[in-house]
Design a protein around this motif. Structure first.
Motif, mmCIF file in Angstrom:
data_model
loop_
_atom_site.group_PDB
_atom_site.id
_atom_site.type_symbol
_atom_site.label_atom_id
_atom_site.label_comp_id
_atom_site.label_asym_id
_atom_site.label_seq_id
_atom_site.Cartn_x
_atom_site.Cartn_y
_atom_site.Cartn_z
ATOM 1 N N LYS A 2 0.826 -1.203 0.000
ATOM 2 C CA LYS A 2 0.000 0.000 0.000
ATOM 3 C C LYS A 2 0.860 1.254 0.000
ATOM 4 C CE LYS A 2 -3.999 -2.068 2.066
ATOM 5 N NZ LYS A 2 -5.291 -1.716 2.557
ATOM 6 N N PHE A 3 2.042 1.166 0.596
ATOM 7 C CA PHE A 3 2.961 2.295 0.611
ATOM 8 C C PHE A 3 3.427 2.630 -0.808
ATOM 9 C CE2 PHE A 3 7.361 3.894 1.017
ATOM 10 C CZ PHE A 3 7.073 5.072 1.693
ATOM 11 N N ILE A 4 3.721 1.604 -1.583
ATOM 12 C CA ILE A 4 4.152 1.812 -2.971
ATOM 13 C C ILE A 4 3.009 2.381 -3.799
ATOM 14 C CG2 ILE A 4 4.916 0.608 -5.059
ATOM 15 C CD1 ILE A 4 6.466 -1.277 -3.233
ATOM 16 N N LEU A 5 1.788 1.903 -3.549
ATOM 17 C CA LEU A 5 0.638 2.401 -4.304
ATOM 18 C C LEU A 5 0.342 3.856 -3.962
ATOM 19 C CD1 LEU A 5 -1.745 -0.690 -4.129
ATOM 20 C CD2 LEU A 5 -0.297 0.029 -6.022
ATOM 21 N N LYS A 6 0.661 4.286 -2.730
ATOM 22 C CA LYS A 6 0.467 5.691 -2.368
ATOM 23 C C LYS A 6 1.535 6.571 -3.006
ATOM 24 C CE LYS A 6 -1.981 5.286 1.980
ATOM 25 N NZ LYS A 6 -1.991 5.594 3.402
ATOM 26 N N ASN A 15 3.694 8.251 -15.999
ATOM 27 C CA ASN A 15 4.628 9.337 -16.324
ATOM 28 C C ASN A 15 6.079 8.972 -16.011
ATOM 29 O OD1 ASN A 15 2.545 10.968 -17.237
ATOM 30 N ND2 ASN A 15 2.253 11.932 -15.255
ATOM 31 N N VAL A 16 6.301 8.370 -14.856
ATOM 32 C CA VAL A 16 7.667 7.984 -14.469
ATOM 33 C C VAL A 16 8.162 6.854 -15.365
ATOM 34 C CG1 VAL A 16 9.072 7.035 -12.595
ATOM 35 C CG2 VAL A 16 7.423 8.837 -12.118
ATOM 36 N N SER A 17 7.278 5.950 -15.749
ATOM 37 C CA SER A 17 7.674 4.868 -16.661
ATOM 38 C C SER A 17 8.158 5.426 -17.991
ATOM 39 C CB SER A 17 6.511 3.912 -16.907
ATOM 40 O OG SER A 17 6.146 3.228 -15.749
ATOM 41 N N THR A 133 6.921 -1.548 -14.467
ATOM 42 C CA THR A 133 6.175 -2.369 -15.421
ATOM 43 C C THR A 133 5.200 -3.291 -14.689
ATOM 44 O OG1 THR A 133 8.056 -2.315 -16.930
ATOM 45 C CG2 THR A 133 6.395 -4.016 -17.321
ATOM 46 N N LEU A 134 5.674 -3.917 -13.633
ATOM 47 C CA LEU A 134 4.788 -4.783 -12.844
ATOM 48 C C LEU A 134 3.669 -3.980 -12.185
ATOM 49 C CD1 LEU A 134 7.415 -7.154 -11.206
ATOM 50 C CD2 LEU A 134 5.880 -7.653 -13.117
ATOM 51 N N LEU A 135 3.988 -2.772 -11.742
ATOM 52 C CA LEU A 135 2.979 -1.914 -11.128
ATOM 53 C C LEU A 135 1.926 -1.475 -12.154
ATOM 54 C CD1 LEU A 135 2.260 -0.637 -8.416
ATOM 55 C CD2 LEU A 135 3.650 1.319 -9.062
ATOM 56 N N ALA A 136 2.342 -1.185 -13.378
ATOM 57 C CA ALA A 136 1.383 -0.820 -14.426
ATOM 58 C C ALA A 136 0.458 -1.989 -14.745
ATOM 59 C CB ALA A 136 2.125 -0.368 -15.680
ATOM 60 N N ILE A 137 0.994 -3.196 -14.762
ATOM 61 C CA ILE A 137 0.157 -4.377 -15.004
ATOM 62 C C ILE A 137 -0.831 -4.566 -13.856
ATOM 63 C CG2 ILE A 137 0.205 -6.896 -15.231
ATOM 64 C CD1 ILE A 137 2.865 -6.525 -16.771
#
Length: 160
Positions: A2-6, A15-17, A133-137
């Motif tokens: 949840k910390f990463i998602l925040k 944008n960062v990707s 990439t994994l977060l975008a998926i």
């Protein structure tokens, strides 16, 4: 998690990707051992060409989330291509780590002073790209939805 998602909501992830991909495309032409850019090597153009599919996926993800649309077969195909490109990203990450750790093999040669800092930067950017990439998926799965095409209404070609 949840910390990463925040820290990285879906817009910032996209944008960062794109920014990380752009920087890595430039560094893809950079030679760590020689501290020069190689623009005429055909192998250096593989990563930029493959990353176009990643940028396309990010655009489609942005559009689907913004317009609150469901998945379609074209998005599924682009994501499957992204899985193969992710394998290339893993290869490039391992390759940058191998180059970085080969510093001690060339003690008798003249190696530029920028070898270690640039090597670490390129390696960290590759790791960062893997995570993004994994977060975008994950955002595609959570916000756009799963690939379920049993319903007749979802068989409409939304790209026409």
């Amino acid at each position: 998690m949840k910390f990463i998602l925040k820290i990285f909501p879906w817009k910032r992830t996209i944008n960062v990707s794109i920014a990380v991909i752009a920087v890595l495309i430039v560094f893809n032409f950079y030679g760590l051992y020689t501290n020069t850019f190689y623009l005429l090597k055909p192998n250096n153009y593989i990563f930029p060409l493959l990353s176009l599919s990643h940028i396309t996926f990010l655009y489609v993800l942005w559009f689907k989330i913004k317009e609150d649309e469901l998945t379609d077969p074209q998005m599924r195909n682009i994501e499957y291509i992204l899985y193969a490109v992710f394998g290339v990203y893993v290869f490039k990450t391992i390759e940058s780590l191998v180059i970085l750790t080969s510093y001690s093999n060339f003690e008798n040669h003249i190696i530029p002073a920028s070898f270690i800092p640039m090597g670490i930067l390129i390696f960290v950017l590759h790791l960062f790209l893997l995570g993004l990439t994994l977060l975008a998926i994950k955002y595609r799965r959570d916000m756009v939805g799963a690939y379920v095409f049993d319903d007749m209404n979802q068989q409409i070609d939304s790209w026409e």
